[in-house]
Motif scaffolding. Structure first.
Motif, short mmCIF file in Angstrom:
data_model
loop_
_atom_site.label_atom_id
_atom_site.label_comp_id
_atom_site.label_asym_id
_atom_site.label_seq_id
_atom_site.Cartn_x
_atom_site.Cartn_y
_atom_site.Cartn_z
N TYR A 1 0.83 -1.20 0.00
CA TYR A 1 0.00 0.00 0.00
C TYR A 1 0.86 1.25 0.00
O TYR A 1 1.96 1.27 0.56
CB TYR A 1 -0.93 0.00 1.22
CG TYR A 1 -1.83 -1.20 1.27
CD1 TYR A 1 -3.05 -1.20 0.62
CD2 TYR A 1 -1.45 -2.36 1.96
CE1 TYR A 1 -3.88 -2.32 0.65
CE2 TYR A 1 -2.28 -3.47 2.00
CZ TYR A 1 -3.49 -3.44 1.34
OH TYR A 1 -4.30 -4.54 1.37
N THR B 1 -16.57 -5.23 5.09
CA THR B 1 -17.97 -5.07 4.67
C THR B 1 -18.52 -6.35 4.07
O THR B 1 -19.73 -6.53 4.02
CB THR B 1 -18.16 -3.92 3.65
OG1 THR B 1 -17.42 -4.21 2.47
CG2 THR B 1 -17.73 -2.59 4.24
N GLU C 1 -8.36 1.43 4.51
CA GLU C 1 -9.55 1.48 3.65
C GLU C 1 -9.80 0.14 2.99
O GLU C 1 -10.95 -0.32 2.90
CB GLU C 1 -9.40 2.58 2.59
CG GLU C 1 -9.56 3.98 3.11
CD GLU C 1 -9.28 5.03 2.05
OE1 GLU C 1 -9.37 4.74 0.84
OE2 GLU C 1 -8.95 6.17 2.45
N HIS C 2 -8.73 -0.51 2.52
CA HIS C 2 -8.88 -1.82 1.91
C HIS C 2 -9.36 -2.85 2.93
O HIS C 2 -10.27 -3.64 2.66
CB HIS C 2 -7.56 -2.28 1.28
CG HIS C 2 -7.66 -3.60 0.60
ND1 HIS C 2 -6.80 -4.63 0.85
CD2 HIS C 2 -8.54 -4.06 -0.31
CE1 HIS C 2 -7.13 -5.67 0.13
NE2 HIS C 2 -8.19 -5.36 -0.58
N GLU D 1 -11.13 -2.24 5.58
CA GLU D 1 -12.54 -1.93 5.85
C GLU D 1 -13.43 -2.46 4.73
O GLU D 1 -14.53 -2.96 4.99
CB GLU D 1 -12.75 -0.42 6.01
CG GLU D 1 -12.27 0.11 7.34
CD GLU D 1 -13.07 -0.44 8.52
OE1 GLU D 1 -14.28 -0.72 8.38
OE2 GLU D 1 -12.46 -0.57 9.59
N ARG D 2 -12.96 -2.37 3.50
CA ARG D 2 -13.73 -2.90 2.36
C ARG D 2 -13.88 -4.42 2.49
O ARG D 2 -14.94 -4.97 2.24
CB ARG D 2 -13.04 -2.52 1.05
CG ARG D 2 -13.89 -2.76 -0.17
CD ARG D 2 -13.38 -2.07 -1.43
NE ARG D 2 -12.03 -2.48 -1.81
CZ ARG D 2 -10.97 -1.67 -1.83
NH1 ARG D 2 -11.08 -0.41 -1.50
NH2 ARG D 2 -9.79 -2.13 -2.19
N ASP E 1 -3.48 4.76 5.45
CA ASP E 1 -4.89 5.05 5.19
C ASP E 1 -5.43 4.17 4.06
O ASP E 1 -6.54 3.64 4.16
CB ASP E 1 -5.09 6.53 4.83
CG ASP E 1 -4.95 7.45 6.02
OD1 ASP E 1 -5.05 6.95 7.18
OD2 ASP E 1 -4.75 8.66 5.82
N GLU E 2 -4.65 4.03 3.00
CA GLU E 2 -5.07 3.18 1.88
C GLU E 2 -5.23 1.73 2.34
O GLU E 2 -6.20 1.05 1.99
CB GLU E 2 -4.06 3.26 0.75
CG GLU E 2 -4.41 2.38 -0.45
CD GLU E 2 -3.32 2.34 -1.50
OE1 GLU E 2 -3.46 1.52 -2.43
OE2 GLU E 2 -2.33 3.09 -1.41
#
Length: 142
Positions: free
Chosen positions: A53, A68, A61-62, A64-65, A57-58
């Motif tokens: 990454y 989901t 975010e991944h 967190e994706r 943060d990136e």
């Protein structure tokens, strides 16, 4: 340097479980996370994973994706136990193997662990050490 966090979501000692898993894996442990239907917390991320990454943060975010979608695991547990295999008392784990890595999700009641491993890593020894460390079964998927 690997990134580590202390467990905050699990009712069991997920930090102790992580250490036991790290002593058990024969190859790399790319990441080790705790999660439930609402939350997700990385407890360990190795250098190779971090290097994929451009920023933390990136990476988060991944992650967190990913969360989901993995929360649907708990819905799958109900499908397997209540509809497809009603004689089963619990679903212990699900492993997904890809060409680049293997994801292992181990369920401890309403909580779970998500491990990213090398594609050829055997999961049975890892599940066995998790069971032993947690004190299995503890109201598994009941």
């Amino acid at each position: 340097m690997p990134a580590t966090n202390r467990s905050k979501l699990s009712s069991f000692d997920a930090d102790r479980v992580r250490r036991a898993v790290q002593q058990t894996v024969s190859g790399p442990l790319y990441s080790f996370c705790e999660y439930d239907t609402e939350s997700f917390r990385p407890l360990y991320i190795d250098d190779r994973t971090i290097a994929l990454y451009d920023s933390s943060d990136e990476m988060l975010e991944h992650f967190e994706r990913i969360h989901t979608h993995v929360h649907m695991d708990f819905m799958q547990i109900e499908l397997f136990r209540n509809t497809l295999f009603p004689t089963a008392e619990r679903v212990e784990y699900i492993a997904t193997s890809m060409d680049v890595l293997k994801l292992l999700r181990v369920y401890v009641g309403d909580e779970a662990l998500l491990l990213a491993l090398a594609p050829d890593e055997p999961v049975e020894p890892i599940v066995a050490v998790i069971k032993e460390t947690v004190g299995w079964p503890r109201n598994q998927n009941s």
